[in-house]
Structures are given as C-alpha cells and as structure tokens.
Design an enzyme around this catalytic site. Structure first.
Site, PDB file in Angstrom:
ATOM      1  N   ASP A 116       0.942  -1.180   0.175  1.00 48.62           N
ATOM      2  CA  ASP A 116       0.032  -0.001  -0.044  1.00 48.62           C
ATOM      3  C   ASP A 116       0.924   1.407   0.169  1.00 48.62           C
ATOM      4  OD1 ASP A 116       0.950   0.198   2.644  1.00 48.62           O
ATOM      5  OD2 ASP A 116      -0.920  -1.210   3.364  1.00 48.62           O
ATOM      6  N   ASP A 133      -0.506   3.110 -20.546  1.00 48.74           N
ATOM      7  CA  ASP A 133      -0.392   1.900 -20.870  1.00 48.74           C
ATOM      8  C   ASP A 133      -1.020   1.536 -22.308  1.00 48.74           C
ATOM      9  OD1 ASP A 133      -0.223  -0.816 -19.699  1.00 48.74           O
ATOM     10  OD2 ASP A 133      -2.455  -1.035 -20.145  1.00 48.74           O
ATOM     11  N   GLU A 141       3.410   3.084 -23.460  1.00 45.03           N
ATOM     12  CA  GLU A 141       4.112   1.966 -23.535  1.00 45.03           C
ATOM     13  C   GLU A 141       4.030   1.293 -25.079  1.00 45.03           C
ATOM     14  OE1 GLU A 141       3.260  -2.681 -22.077  1.00 45.03           O
ATOM     15  OE2 GLU A 141       1.422  -1.195 -22.384  1.00 45.03           O
TER      16      GLU A 141
HETATM   17 CA    CA Z   1      -2.020  -3.284   3.301  1.00 47.52          CA
END
Ligand code: CA
Length: 613
Positions: free
Chosen positions: A162, A326, A355
């Site tokens: 995270d 992307d 990309e």
């Molecule tokens: Ca976490």
C-alpha cells in the site's frame, strides 16, 4: 381543440415523470480548477432518470453551454464554461422536474498548483507495483464487500502492499540513486481475480482503498516532491474492467467496442504497416485486451473527453511529473495524439511516456513524438518504451560476439536511433512488470547481469529500474505474472529476508545490490551520463566502446563480451574523444591511468572510466 390535445400530450409524460424516481449517484470529474487553458469542462452525470430532469445552474462562476443526452436516461453530459472571472469556490447544480429540485450537486472549483513538472534522461526511475512492495498498513488489506480479499499464498492475488508501505521506504529508494518513482495504477480495481495489478479499473476517479485514501496518496506525493523524487503515474485509456461501474448500465451502445468474444490481435505493428488490411487494423484497435477488459471506444467524443479530463484531473490533483500510458498503441492513434496535445496545453512541461511493446525499432519509433518515420502522424509523446533495447539485453551476453549478435545487438540498436523523434528520451529497462526477469533470461549469470546494469545506467535513454532487480529477483512470465511480481523481501512483517535492511541476502544478491547502489548514486552526480551526447564505435574483437560526453566532461564505457579472455586495446582509435583528455579513472576500482593508448579490461565485464583533463 387541436391545441388542447397537444397540451395534454405534452403534459402526459410530465405527469408520468413526477411518479418516476430521480437519483444522483455520480458527477465526474468530481471537481475542477479555475485557470485552466481550456475553460470548458464536460461533466458526466449519472443517476436514475437524471436525463429527464432540467439542469439549473445559477452561478457567476460558470456558463452553462449545453447538455447531451444519450440512449440511457440515467446519464446526462453537461458542458460548462468556467468564466475567466471565476475564483475558487463552489456552485450548485440543481436537477429539477417542473421547477422542483429533485437532486443537487455542489460543484467545487479549486485553484491550480503551479509547479515545475517532468522527468528527463537525468533521472533514474524506480518502477514499483504498489501491491507487491510493502504492506505498511495491514488494516487496509481487506474491506467488507471487496471482490477479492488479500491472500499472500495466491501468487496472482492481492497481497496487501500500500501507499503507507511506499512512504515508509522512500529513504531506501533514494539510497539506490533513484530520482523518480513510476507506480503501476492505483485506481480502484474491485475485480474478482487479479485485483492487485491496477490495470482493471472499476472507478477511474478513486484510489483503491486497499492502497489507502486519496489523502494518503497526496501526502505521499508531497513527501516525494519535498525529497526531489518525481512522481510518474500509470494510466490506462484502452480498457477498463468488466466490473467497472458503468458496465452494469452503459450510457450507449458505442461506449465500448465489440464484445468479449472479439479479442485484439496485440499486433500493434498494423498501425504503421503500409499494407495492413482494414480488418487487421479493426481487430487490433477495437478488440478487447482480454475477456474481462472491455475495449473503450475513444471515437465516441463523450468517452474521449471523459478519458482526457480524467488524466488532467489526476495530473492537477496529484501533481504528476509524468504519465506512463499503458497500451499506448491500442486506442485510436488520432485520439492519443489529441490527448497528448490537450494535456500538454495544460501542463507544458509534463513528460508523457507511451508503452510501445514491439520488437522492431521502426514500429516503436513510429510512436515517438515528432517521429521521422510516421508520415503525417505525430503522437506528441516525449518518450517511448525501448523494448528493442531490452531484447538486445536478453540475448547479447548469452552469446559470443558475431557480425549481428553479442554486443553488435547494442551497436545496431543504437545505430538506428535516427528513426526516433528523440532517442535520448527513450525509456530503457532491463525488467518490467510484464516480462521475464532479466536475471533468469541471463541464465542467472551475475557477470552478465552486472554488464546489463552498467549499460542501462550509462547508455542513452531514461533508465527505469523495476523493483527487485537490485537483488537480482528471478522469474519467468510463463509461470504466471506472480513470478515476475514477487513481494519485495522485507515489505511484510516476518519476512525472512529483508532487502530494505540488507538482511538475510545471498552473497550474489548483496554483490548486485552494492553494484546497483554504487552505480545509481554515481550516475546521479555524472553530468555526461545524465545529459551528454552518445558516441559509439563498431564492436571489434568482442569489445564495444561508447562514450557519453558534454563540452567539458566525458565517460568512456568498454564492454568486453568475451567469456574468458581479457582484452588489451590501443586507445588511439577513440581519439575523437580521448584527445581532449589526459587521464581515465576506473569508477569501480578508483584506479587512474594517464596512458590513454593502452587499455586492459577483464573478460565478461563493463568497465566505466571517467575521463580527466
Ligand atoms: Ca495493506
């Protein structure tokens, strides 16, 4: 008589409407800014029967231009002009039936943050997959109702990394000499499988709560900027997830392309191919990426505007230095050029990276901004991903030098840079999140691996470092993406190995780690490598020599690809550069030589010399 019938007919739907439920679920973008170059903003309004209401705005901040209704009455698209006199603040958008308010949204206009943006060849970019880097907050691993819960035992599952975990290790990232971080997407991916990687958006405006809150993300960005670390965010315009909220109630039939049964061919080359059939082009651009990733139709102007505004919103909100787009080639090329133009209008110094995953140089070069090989097409990108160079890294050290193989692969790759708009801006890499770990490809040969690192950090281009390469993480893509996106050792409580603290590492891992750290930090201080021109010489006798140089400094890089023999050579051949210098210092050993005619380099190595006046 006729008139009263008409009145009745007109009134009938209105009476019916009073009985209908009106709802308001979403307004996107949820806020905007004053002072944008383009004063217009188009709001997607979503809610039950919302298109049947009258939209009323009483504000001196905006001018209502028009509203667009589509097939689905649960959507209305509102075009507003933010007036030049507008200041930051709020105004109400009222949705009414027969003068009676049925729903209201208080829309907020903010002041823009003026800042310098962008990344360049002077940077060394750390690419990390947020779910797989560090779990700083186990409390956010799961939320009631999320479609995939955290399970580290599942290589393809969510693992709990995270934003807080990233925040805790900025010192570590910087200790390697990194100056920027590129994050795989952090928007909500509430999908039943593969929910961790970020490329299956279910909400383009929301940070996935398993990464943290929007406030945590913005704090991370501020912390990074305070440390001179740049922030590059991954975005996806080509597709969303089948679990995206709008897939349950599409605005119109042409919001997405084709169907899950019609897949793209992944042959991006058809865009540049002069002989490509229309059917091949259609399949490539309009087929779905995979069956749970619907192909977005950017030729629908409402969709096009939605995506462009979304990227502007994130750039302004999260103070982006760069965007990595992307699947750059997969959306319609005209749309992608329009996007780049529009975002550059608002953020002239942002760096846009597309990309471009293709094996051959001309096809890759086609997508570079101001490409000399794209005819009238201009992507307006700053950077493309240099997959052809990665393919050279894959093979060159596994083979003996020959006319076309070994170090000749580097020679021919760089020699074709005339095909690019600006190859110095090519984003170069040994590894990324989609391909085999280079350590495995190099047969776990530490010498080859260090040669790759040395070339990556000294040749032209903007080097990207995929997390884990610093401890020679291994893995094959055919074993599943989990094998090339392993949890960073030390990122989870109780990890036996902790690379953040260099504990429990094998000797070769430590050797590579120290080498990375030394070269990364050296690069950070070396102007010739960061900004200098590139000059190379045709490989001879398994030795490939190139220079990075400015008006006042130069670095000489000698690649000896022979497996067992050291090489001695006469430096006279390189006098174009060497004539300006009196000494060469090996940056690894510190040994300085004043004789620039006689060089000796070890077998299977890259030797880097700083030249001195
Ligand atoms: Ca976490």
């Amino acid at each position: 008589m006729k008139k009263s019938i008409l009145t009745l007919l007109l009134l009938a739907p209105a009476i019916f409407l009073f009985a209908q439920k009106i709802g308001l679920s979403r307004v996107e973008p949820p806020n905007w800014w004053v002072g944008m170059k383009n004063p217009n903003v188009q709001l997607l309004i979503y809610g039950e029967n919302i298109a049947k209401t009258d939209v009323v705005i009483n504000s001196d901040k905006v001018r209502y231009i028009s509203s667009t209704r589509v097939k689905n009455p649960n959507y209305v698209f509102l075009d507003l002009e933010i007036l030049p006199t507008a200041t930051a603040g709020s105004f109400d958008i009222s949705f009414q039936l027969a003068g009676k308010e049925k729903a209201k949204y208080t829309y907020r206009l903010e002041n823009r943050t003026l800042q310098k943006r962008g990344f360049s060849p002077a940077d060394l970019v750390y690419l990390l997959m947020p779910d797989r880097f560090a779990n700083g907050d186990p409390a956010n691993d799961n939320f009631p109702g999320v479609r995939q819960t955290t399970d580290r035992a599942n290589a393809d599952g969510r693992h709990g990394g995270d934003i807080k975990g990233i925040s805790q290790h900025l010192d570590y990232i910087q200790s390697l000499g990194m100056t920027a971080i590129w994050f795989n997407p952090m928007v909500e991916n509430d999908i039943p499988i593969y929910a961790y990687h970020g490329y299956g958006a279910t909400d383009f405006y929301k940070v996935d709560p398993r990464f943290g809150t929007q406030a945590e993300l913005l704090k991370l960005v501020d912390d990074m900027h305070a440390r001179d670390l740049k922030f590059i965010q991954d975005m996806v315009f080509n597709h969303c997830a089948t679990d995206h909220w709008w897939m349950r109630d599409l605005p119109s039939d042409d919001w997405i392309n084709t169907s899950k049964d019609f897949k793209t061919s992944y042959r991006a080359e058809v865009i540049a191919d002069p002989y490509a059939s229309e059917s091949d082009k259609f399949r490539f651009s309009s087929g779905w990426f995979v069956e749970n990733m619907p192909d977005l139709n950017q030729h629908n102007p409402l969709m096009a505007n939605y995506l462009i505004q979304n990227s502007i919103w994130w750039t302004e909100l999260s103070k982006l230095d760069g965007i990595r787009m992307d699947t750059q080639a997969y959306p319609y090329p005209d749309f992608m050029a329009a996007w780049a133009t529009r975002i550059k209008d608002e953020f002239p110094d942002i760096t846009l990276l597309g990309e471009t995953w293709m094996a051959y140089i001309p096809f890759t070069a086609y997508f570079s901004g101001n490409s000399p090989v794209a005819g009238s097409y201009n992507s307006h990108l700053d950077c493309v991903t240099d997959f052809p160079l990665r393919y050279a890294f894959e093979d060159a050290f596994n083979e003996e030098d020959g006319w076309k193989v070994g170090t000749a692969r580097f020679y021919y790759t760089f020699a074709q840079d005339f095909l690019y708009g600006n190859a110095y801006n090519n984003v170069t890499f040994l590894d990324n999140h989609d391909i085999n770990r280079i350590f495995s490809v190099m047969k776990e040969n530490v010498k080859s691996f260090k040669m790759g690192i040395a070339i990556l950090l000294t040749a032209r281009g903007i080097p990207v470092w995929y997390y884990g390469t610093e401890y020679h993480s291994s893995g094959w893509e055919h074993d599943g993406h989990g094998a090339i996106r392993k949890d960073f050792p030390g990122g989870w409580a109780g990890d036996a190995v902790n690379v953040f603290e260099q504990k429990g590492m094998k000797d070769t891992e430590k050797e590579v780690f120290e080498y990375t750290k030394r070269l990364g930090n050296w690069r950070k201080t070396n102007t010739a490598v960061q900004t200098g021109k590139f000059l190379h010489f045709v490989p001879e006798n398994s030795v490939y020599v190139y220079f990075r140089y400015t008006e006042t400094s130069a670095v000489m890089v000698v690649v000896n690809n022979h497996n067992i023999e050291e090489r001695k050579f006469d430096g006279t051949r390189f006098n174009e550069i060497l004539k300006n210098y009196k000494s060469a210092t090996n940056i690894e050993t510190g040994k300085k030589q004043s004789d620039l005619k006689s060089f000796t380099v070890p077998a299977k190595s890259v030797t880097i010399y700083e030249l001195g006046k």
